[in-house]
Design a protein around this motif. Sequence first.
Motif, short mmCIF file in Angstrom:
data_model
loop_
_atom_site.label_atom_id
_atom_site.label_comp_id
_atom_site.label_asym_id
_atom_site.label_seq_id
_atom_site.Cartn_x
_atom_site.Cartn_y
_atom_site.Cartn_z
N GLY A 63 1.07 -1.28 0.29
CA GLY A 63 0.06 -0.06 0.11
C GLY A 63 0.72 1.29 -0.17
N SER A 64 0.31 2.29 0.76
CA SER A 64 1.16 3.49 0.67
C SER A 64 2.32 3.79 1.76
N ASP A 65 2.25 2.87 2.59
CA ASP A 65 3.36 3.00 3.79
C ASP A 65 4.64 2.76 3.45
N GLY A 66 5.76 3.56 3.66
CA GLY A 66 6.84 3.52 3.35
C GLY A 66 7.50 3.66 2.00
N TRP A 67 6.57 4.00 1.10
CA TRP A 67 7.11 4.50 -0.35
C TRP A 67 7.38 5.77 -0.37
N HIS A 68 8.26 6.44 -0.90
CA HIS A 68 8.62 7.36 -1.38
C HIS A 68 9.16 7.64 -2.75
N VAL A 69 9.37 9.08 -3.30
CA VAL A 69 9.86 9.35 -4.38
C VAL A 69 11.38 9.50 -4.32
N PRO A 70 12.15 8.79 -5.08
CA PRO A 70 13.62 8.78 -4.86
C PRO A 70 14.36 10.16 -5.28
N PRO A 71 15.21 10.79 -4.90
CA PRO A 71 15.76 12.13 -5.41
C PRO A 71 16.04 11.59 -6.79
N GLY A 72 15.75 12.85 -7.57
CA GLY A 72 15.90 12.96 -8.93
C GLY A 72 15.00 12.17 -9.91
N TYR A 73 13.90 11.76 -9.23
CA TYR A 73 12.86 10.93 -9.88
C TYR A 73 11.60 11.76 -10.09
N GLU A 124 7.58 12.29 -10.08
CA GLU A 124 6.25 11.97 -9.20
C GLU A 124 5.70 10.69 -10.05
N GLY A 125 5.34 9.84 -9.37
CA GLY A 125 4.66 8.63 -10.30
C GLY A 125 5.66 7.32 -9.80
N ILE A 126 7.08 7.62 -9.47
CA ILE A 126 7.97 6.52 -9.44
C ILE A 126 8.34 6.50 -7.93
N GLU A 127 8.06 5.54 -7.38
CA GLU A 127 8.35 5.47 -5.76
C GLU A 127 9.31 4.02 -5.21
N GLN A 128 10.08 4.18 -4.37
CA GLN A 128 10.68 3.19 -3.88
C GLN A 128 10.25 2.96 -2.39
N LYS A 129 10.63 1.65 -2.13
CA LYS A 129 10.56 1.21 -0.65
C LYS A 129 11.85 0.29 -0.30
N ILE A 130 12.62 0.80 0.47
CA ILE A 130 13.55 0.18 0.98
C ILE A 130 13.46 -1.11 1.67
N LEU A 131 13.87 -2.37 1.17
CA LEU A 131 13.76 -3.65 1.97
C LEU A 131 14.58 -3.84 2.85
N ALA A 132 15.74 -3.67 2.72
CA ALA A 132 17.12 -3.96 3.60
C ALA A 132 18.20 -3.28 2.93
N GLY A 133 19.07 -2.90 4.12
CA GLY A 133 20.53 -2.21 3.71
C GLY A 133 20.37 -0.88 3.13
N SER A 134 21.52 -0.22 3.04
CA SER A 134 21.64 1.17 2.99
C SER A 134 22.84 1.58 2.27
N LEU A 135 22.56 2.32 1.15
CA LEU A 135 23.71 2.66 0.04
C LEU A 135 23.90 4.17 0.38
N ASP A 136 25.55 4.42 0.72
CA ASP A 136 25.97 5.58 0.63
C ASP A 136 26.61 6.10 -0.39
N GLU A 137 25.93 6.88 -1.28
CA GLU A 137 26.56 7.21 -2.50
C GLU A 137 27.66 8.12 -2.45
N THR A 138 27.64 9.13 -1.19
CA THR A 138 28.79 9.96 -1.07
C THR A 138 29.89 9.29 -0.74
N GLY A 139 29.66 8.25 0.30
CA GLY A 139 31.04 7.45 0.74
C GLY A 139 31.44 6.37 -0.17
N LYS A 140 30.37 6.00 -0.95
CA LYS A 140 30.51 4.54 -1.93
C LYS A 140 30.80 3.63 -1.21
N THR A 141 29.96 3.33 -0.17
CA THR A 141 29.74 2.15 0.47
C THR A 141 28.39 1.55 0.72
#
Length: 129
Positions: free
Chosen positions: A16-26, A28-45
């Motif tokens: 449903g609607s819980d936990g979904w959000h538009v990723p930066p740069g995308y 409206e109408g495209i949404e993500q839900k993180i299932l596990a983990g974390s990506l640090d694009e600045t630290g590249k880890t």
Amino acid sequence: MTINKEHKEFHSVDMGSDGWHVPPGYPEGIEQKILAGSLDETGKTGNRTRLLRFAPGVFTTAPFVHDYWEEVYLVSGDLTVGNDEHGEGGEKFAPNTYACRPPGAYHGPFKSEGGCVLLEIHYYDQAAE
């Protein structure tokens, strides 16, 4: 590669609607839900597993490129790859199709006529961690 994801047993995923959000740069109408983990694009880890969903008729207008690995599985719906900035053209894919992209690979733009759900896994090479 070091994988630092939390231990999660089988559990229901709220589509449903819980936990979904538009990723930066995308758009409206495209949404993500993180299932596990974390990506640090600045630290590249890090790494992440996410669901990405497109509402019907939504499209992006320019190719994407990033510095991490990306694996994508089309779970449901339709996805067109390579449309122009007006959402026209491209190659249409059906469920149960898969892509694996190395860092630096240009891909897209994307559109979905009827909407879709993608399962994506993103991670950095061990040498970058």
